[in-house]
Design an enzyme around this catalytic site. Structure first.
Site, PDB file in Angstrom:
ATOM      1  N   GLY A  19     -19.848  -6.176  19.202  1.00  0.00           N
ATOM      2  CA  GLY A  19     -18.650  -5.628  19.777  1.00  0.00           C
ATOM      3  C   GLY A  19     -18.752  -4.088  19.882  1.00  0.00           C
ATOM      4  O   GLY A  19     -17.905  -3.514  19.551  1.00  0.00           O
TER       5      GLY A  19
ATOM      6  N   ALA B  91     -15.211  -0.907  16.285  1.00  0.00           N
ATOM      7  CA  ALA B  91     -16.571  -0.364  16.236  1.00  0.00           C
ATOM      8  C   ALA B  91     -16.571   1.316  16.227  1.00  0.00           C
ATOM      9  O   ALA B  91     -17.300   1.719  15.545  1.00  0.00           O
ATOM     10  CB  ALA B  91     -17.721  -1.171  17.156  1.00  0.00           C
TER      11      ALA B  91
ATOM     12  N   TYR C 150     -15.323 -15.586  17.548  1.00  0.00           N
ATOM     13  CA  TYR C 150     -15.877 -16.066  16.395  1.00  0.00           C
ATOM     14  C   TYR C 150     -16.854 -17.106  16.453  1.00  0.00           C
ATOM     15  O   TYR C 150     -18.020 -17.188  16.233  1.00  0.00           O
ATOM     16  CB  TYR C 150     -15.071 -15.849  15.181  1.00  0.00           C
ATOM     17  CG  TYR C 150     -14.669 -14.627  14.719  1.00  0.00           C
ATOM     18  CD1 TYR C 150     -14.940 -13.458  15.572  1.00  0.00           C
ATOM     19  CD2 TYR C 150     -13.466 -14.725  13.818  1.00  0.00           C
ATOM     20  CE1 TYR C 150     -14.234 -12.277  15.007  1.00  0.00           C
ATOM     21  CE2 TYR C 150     -12.785 -13.486  13.644  1.00  0.00           C
ATOM     22  CZ  TYR C 150     -13.419 -12.394  14.146  1.00  0.00           C
ATOM     23  OH  TYR C 150     -12.752 -11.130  13.667  1.00  0.00           O
TER      24      TYR C 150
ATOM     25  N   LYS D 237      -9.344  -9.717  10.635  1.00  0.00           N
ATOM     26  CA  LYS D 237      -8.376 -10.290  11.086  1.00  0.00           C
ATOM     27  C   LYS D 237      -8.018  -9.997  12.510  1.00  0.00           C
ATOM     28  O   LYS D 237      -8.274  -8.744  13.033  1.00  0.00           O
ATOM     29  CB  LYS D 237      -7.017  -9.629   9.971  1.00  0.00           C
ATOM     30  CG  LYS D 237      -6.566  -8.362  10.451  1.00  0.00           C
ATOM     31  CD  LYS D 237      -5.354  -8.055   9.596  1.00  0.00           C
ATOM     32  CE  LYS D 237      -4.693  -6.829  10.060  1.00  0.00           C
ATOM     33  NZ  LYS D 237      -3.851  -7.045  11.427  1.00  0.00           N
TER      34      LYS D 237
ATOM     35  N   LEU E 176      -7.437  -3.872   1.184  1.00  0.00           N
ATOM     36  CA  LEU E 176      -8.120  -4.005  -0.057  1.00  0.00           C
ATOM     37  C   LEU E 176      -9.153  -3.157  -0.559  1.00  0.00           C
ATOM     38  O   LEU E 176      -9.643  -2.912  -1.416  1.00  0.00           O
ATOM     39  CB  LEU E 176      -8.761  -5.519  -0.017  1.00  0.00           C
ATOM     40  CG  LEU E 176      -7.699  -6.730  -0.083  1.00  0.00           C
ATOM     41  CD1 LEU E 176      -8.482  -8.104  -0.137  1.00  0.00           C
ATOM     42  CD2 LEU E 176      -6.995  -6.705  -1.528  1.00  0.00           C
TER      43      LEU E 176
ATOM     44  N   HIS F 267      -1.888  -7.656   4.969  1.00  0.00           N
ATOM     45  CA  HIS F 267      -1.870  -6.471   4.357  1.00  0.00           C
ATOM     46  C   HIS F 267      -1.119  -6.392   3.112  1.00  0.00           C
ATOM     47  O   HIS F 267      -1.401  -6.374   1.839  1.00  0.00           O
ATOM     48  CB  HIS F 267      -1.705  -5.146   5.110  1.00  0.00           C
ATOM     49  CG  HIS F 267      -2.656  -4.915   6.158  1.00  0.00           C
ATOM     50  ND1 HIS F 267      -3.922  -5.631   5.959  1.00  0.00           N
ATOM     51  CD2 HIS F 267      -2.476  -4.543   7.379  1.00  0.00           C
ATOM     52  CE1 HIS F 267      -4.570  -5.225   7.106  1.00  0.00           C
ATOM     53  NE2 HIS F 267      -3.889  -4.698   8.400  1.00  0.00           N
TER      54      HIS F 267
ATOM     55  N   ARG G 111       6.397   7.595   8.392  1.00  0.00           N
ATOM     56  CA  ARG G 111       5.145   7.027   8.235  1.00  0.00           C
ATOM     57  C   ARG G 111       4.610   6.871   6.622  1.00  0.00           C
ATOM     58  O   ARG G 111       4.454   8.011   6.267  1.00  0.00           O
ATOM     59  CB  ARG G 111       4.141   7.712   9.156  1.00  0.00           C
ATOM     60  CG  ARG G 111       2.698   6.877   8.977  1.00  0.00           C
ATOM     61  CD  ARG G 111       1.508   7.742   9.837  1.00  0.00           C
ATOM     62  NE  ARG G 111       0.211   7.172   9.325  1.00  0.00           N
ATOM     63  CZ  ARG G 111      -0.496   7.717   8.536  1.00  0.00           C
ATOM     64  NH1 ARG G 111      -0.141   8.776   8.044  1.00  0.00           N
ATOM     65  NH2 ARG G 111      -1.740   7.183   8.450  1.00  0.00           N
TER      66      ARG G 111
ATOM     67  N   ARG H 116       7.243   0.024  -4.595  1.00  0.00           N
ATOM     68  CA  ARG H 116       8.091   0.385  -5.440  1.00  0.00           C
ATOM     69  C   ARG H 116       8.685  -0.520  -6.338  1.00  0.00           C
ATOM     70  O   ARG H 116       9.364  -1.338  -5.845  1.00  0.00           O
ATOM     71  CB  ARG H 116       9.397   1.088  -4.537  1.00  0.00           C
ATOM     72  CG  ARG H 116      10.309   1.769  -4.966  1.00  0.00           C
ATOM     73  CD  ARG H 116      11.603   2.270  -4.021  1.00  0.00           C
ATOM     74  NE  ARG H 116      10.825   3.247  -3.239  1.00  0.00           N
ATOM     75  CZ  ARG H 116      10.882   4.483  -3.657  1.00  0.00           C
ATOM     76  NH1 ARG H 116      11.369   5.131  -4.572  1.00  0.00           N
ATOM     77  NH2 ARG H 116      10.265   5.574  -2.643  1.00  0.00           N
TER      78      ARG H 116
ATOM     79  N   TRP I 106      11.305  12.555  -3.609  1.00  0.00           N
ATOM     80  CA  TRP I 106       9.855  13.038  -4.066  1.00  0.00           C
ATOM     81  C   TRP I 106       9.324  13.778  -3.301  1.00  0.00           C
ATOM     82  O   TRP I 106       9.158  13.659  -1.933  1.00  0.00           O
ATOM     83  CB  TRP I 106       9.092  11.770  -4.352  1.00  0.00           C
ATOM     84  CG  TRP I 106       7.678  12.138  -4.925  1.00  0.00           C
ATOM     85  CD1 TRP I 106       7.396  12.576  -5.882  1.00  0.00           C
ATOM     86  CD2 TRP I 106       6.575  11.968  -3.981  1.00  0.00           C
ATOM     87  NE1 TRP I 106       5.966  12.929  -6.133  1.00  0.00           N
ATOM     88  CE2 TRP I 106       5.501  12.416  -4.974  1.00  0.00           C
ATOM     89  CE3 TRP I 106       6.113  11.432  -2.813  1.00  0.00           C
ATOM     90  CZ2 TRP I 106       4.078  12.440  -4.315  1.00  0.00           C
ATOM     91  CZ3 TRP I 106       5.024  11.311  -2.358  1.00  0.00           C
ATOM     92  CH2 TRP I 106       4.054  11.715  -3.184  1.00  0.00           C
TER      93      TRP I 106
END
Length: 516
Positions: A37, A43, A156, A183, A215, A275, A366, A371, A511
């Protein structure tokens, strides 16, 4: 003691030091990285830039590695290089030599054109890879082949069949073949299991790397260190001290031309089921026996299996006004672009602590953050509860930071209290440090054979078991998203749900990331 009554001394393996535990022993044998791909957006925008940065930082060496791009389009090597050149951004500290670095990197790339479901293309790909391996005097079977599937999941199975049939190492002399898949891993439990079965028939689990780029984020990788290397947090990290935990993902833009694709999945499949759920695992898991990938992933699976079914009255869905104006989105779309839900973990550590998961598009800011809100101080002699609770906040993006929100004395002659923070902002503290992109770290892990930050098959199954019933109710139209204005916080009902679950919002404190 043996049956004869004689004592024997058993030779045990020497105890490894901490430095040895984390030590990576470089492998020998030439490495081929094949990006399938190669002409697609993923990519160009993620995979090749990550490989370039690894190359520039010396993690992959030009004498050991060659990169192959494979796609249907017929493109000469030099033209393919020109297509991706603009996406290869300078590495921090190497700006002066960037153009030269890019030219050298592009010389490592060979483009091969072919279909994804025919023998001819993959035989040509194998022949091209083998020619490179022979040029390096590589012993047959000792080379390493990493296939990165930057492709839609629908292809796949045929691609994996082709790799298995025509592109594997010919024998096992210390080499390996690994595949990286992106994913979404299915749309629900049944489709994910079908996909896992199809790939699992062709490759063993140690060969399969299911990538979730969250991750690979610096602050996500810090979660286990924070929890298990600091005595401060060990006694606090439980239901006795923590009131609730929020895991939040917010974007200030809509689908931006991806409406047709996004409408097939929605915000829960796109963000929360993978996620944010991976972040929850790292926050909630017990301490693993060691840092070995299987020990870590065992504990993550236990957490997922302890999550109770999601209650409809603890879910708020939203869809921003104007979403269906996209010509690729059906006018009557029921797909949520926003969701807030409460997950509850039924175990000794977390019983009664709501995990509030929140994700949305076209919002007023964004950011992605965790928390952790602690319970009120008993016996509030300073009468400062209304100012807000203690919170430990981990800002994943942008402006990576960790800060602890505390009540302190306001400087001056009066005894008054105010909210302030202990702040570790990465941009200020680690000014000279290169913080790698998530894909750089994860691709390096696949080369090194470290599966700790990848999703195991039983982990994927447990994740889908949590969300599939809710997703099917949404798909059937039994749950409707509420409209919200672009640039807002989302539906008001979402804030009410968080409040009902126990979250206490702080008013008057914001903050501000420190400036350099």
């Amino acid at each position: 003691m043996m049956g004869s009554g004689q004592w024997t001394v058993e030779q045990r393996a020497p105890i490894r030091t901490e430095s040895q535990l984390n030590e990576y022993e470089p492998e020998i044998g030439c490495l081929s990285i094949i990006v399938l791909g190669a002409s697609g957006d993923l990519a160009k925008k993620k995979t090749f830039p990550a490989l370039f940065h690894l190359y520039r930082q010396g993690f992959i060496q030009s004498q050991d590695v060659h990169i192959f791009g494979y796609a249907r389009s017929s493109i000469p090597d030099n033209e393919f290089g020109n297509r991706i050149r603009g996406y290869l951004t300078p590495c921090k500290g190497f700006e002066q030599t960037h153009e030269e670095d890019v030219t050298q990197f592009l010389q490592l790339i060979k483009y091969v054109s072919g279909a994804y479901d025919t023998e001819e293309g993959f035989r040509l790909l194998d022949k091209t890879i083998s020619a490179y391996e022979l040029s390096k005097n590589s012993t047959e079977g000792s080379s390493r082949r990493l296939f990165y599937l930057a492709l839609p999941p629908s292809v796949y199975p045929p691609v994996c069949r082709m790799i298995r049939s025509y592109c594997m190492n010919k024998s096992d002399l210390g080499g390996w073949t690994r595949i990286v898949v992106e994913k979404p891993f299915g749309r629900d439990l049944a489709s994910a299991e079908e996909l896992s079965s199809q790939i699992g028939e062709l490759f063993d689990e140690p060969q399969i790397y299911r990538i979730d780029h969250y991750l690979g984020k610096e602050l996500v990788q810090n979660l286990m260190v924070l929890r298990f290397a600091n005595r401060l947090f060990l006694p606090l990290w439980n239901r006795d001290n923590i009131s609730n935990i929020q895991i939040v993902f917010r974007e200030d833009f809509g689908t931006d031309g991806r409406g047709g694709y996004f409408d097939q999945y929605g915000i829960i499949r796109d963000i929360i089921q993978n996620h944010l759920l991976q972040v929850l695992c790292l926050i909630a898991m017990e301490k693993p026996v060691s840092l070995k990938p299987e020990h870590v992933r065992d504990e993550k699976v236990k957490v997922l299996q302890s999550v109770q079914p999601i209650e409809d009255n603890e879910v708020v869905l939203g869809q921003y006004e104007g979403y269906t104006d996209d010509p690729t989105v059906p006018d009557d779309s029921n797909t949520p672009t926003f969701a807030t839900m409460v997950l509850r973990i039924h175990n000794e550590r977390w019983e009664g602590v709501p995990f509030i998961m929140k994700a949305g598009k076209a919002l007023n800011s964004r950011k992605a953050e965790i928390r952790v809100q602690f319970k009120d101080v008993p016996g509030d002699i300073y009468k400062c509860q209304k100012q807000g609770r203690n919170e430990f906040v981990i800002r994943l993006q942008p402006s990576e930071a960790m800060y602890m929100k505390l009540t302190v004395k306001q400087p001056g002659l009066e005894m008054t209290t105010a909210q302030s923070e202990l702040d570790l902002s990465y941009g200020q503290r680690y000014q000279e440090t290169i913080i790698p992109e998530a894909y750089e770290r994860l691709i390096l892990d696949t080369i090194r054979g470290d599966q700790q930050h990848f999703v195991r098959r039983d982990e994927l199954k447990a994740a889908w078991e949590i969300f599939t019933p809710l997703l099917h109710r949404i798909d059937r139209g039994e749950m409707k998203p509420l409209p919200y204005k672009p640039g807002s916080r989302g539906p008001e009902e979402a804030d009410k749900l968080a409040q009902k679950a126990g979250y206490v919002q702080t008013h008057g404190y914001i903050w501000i990331p420190p400036t350099l």
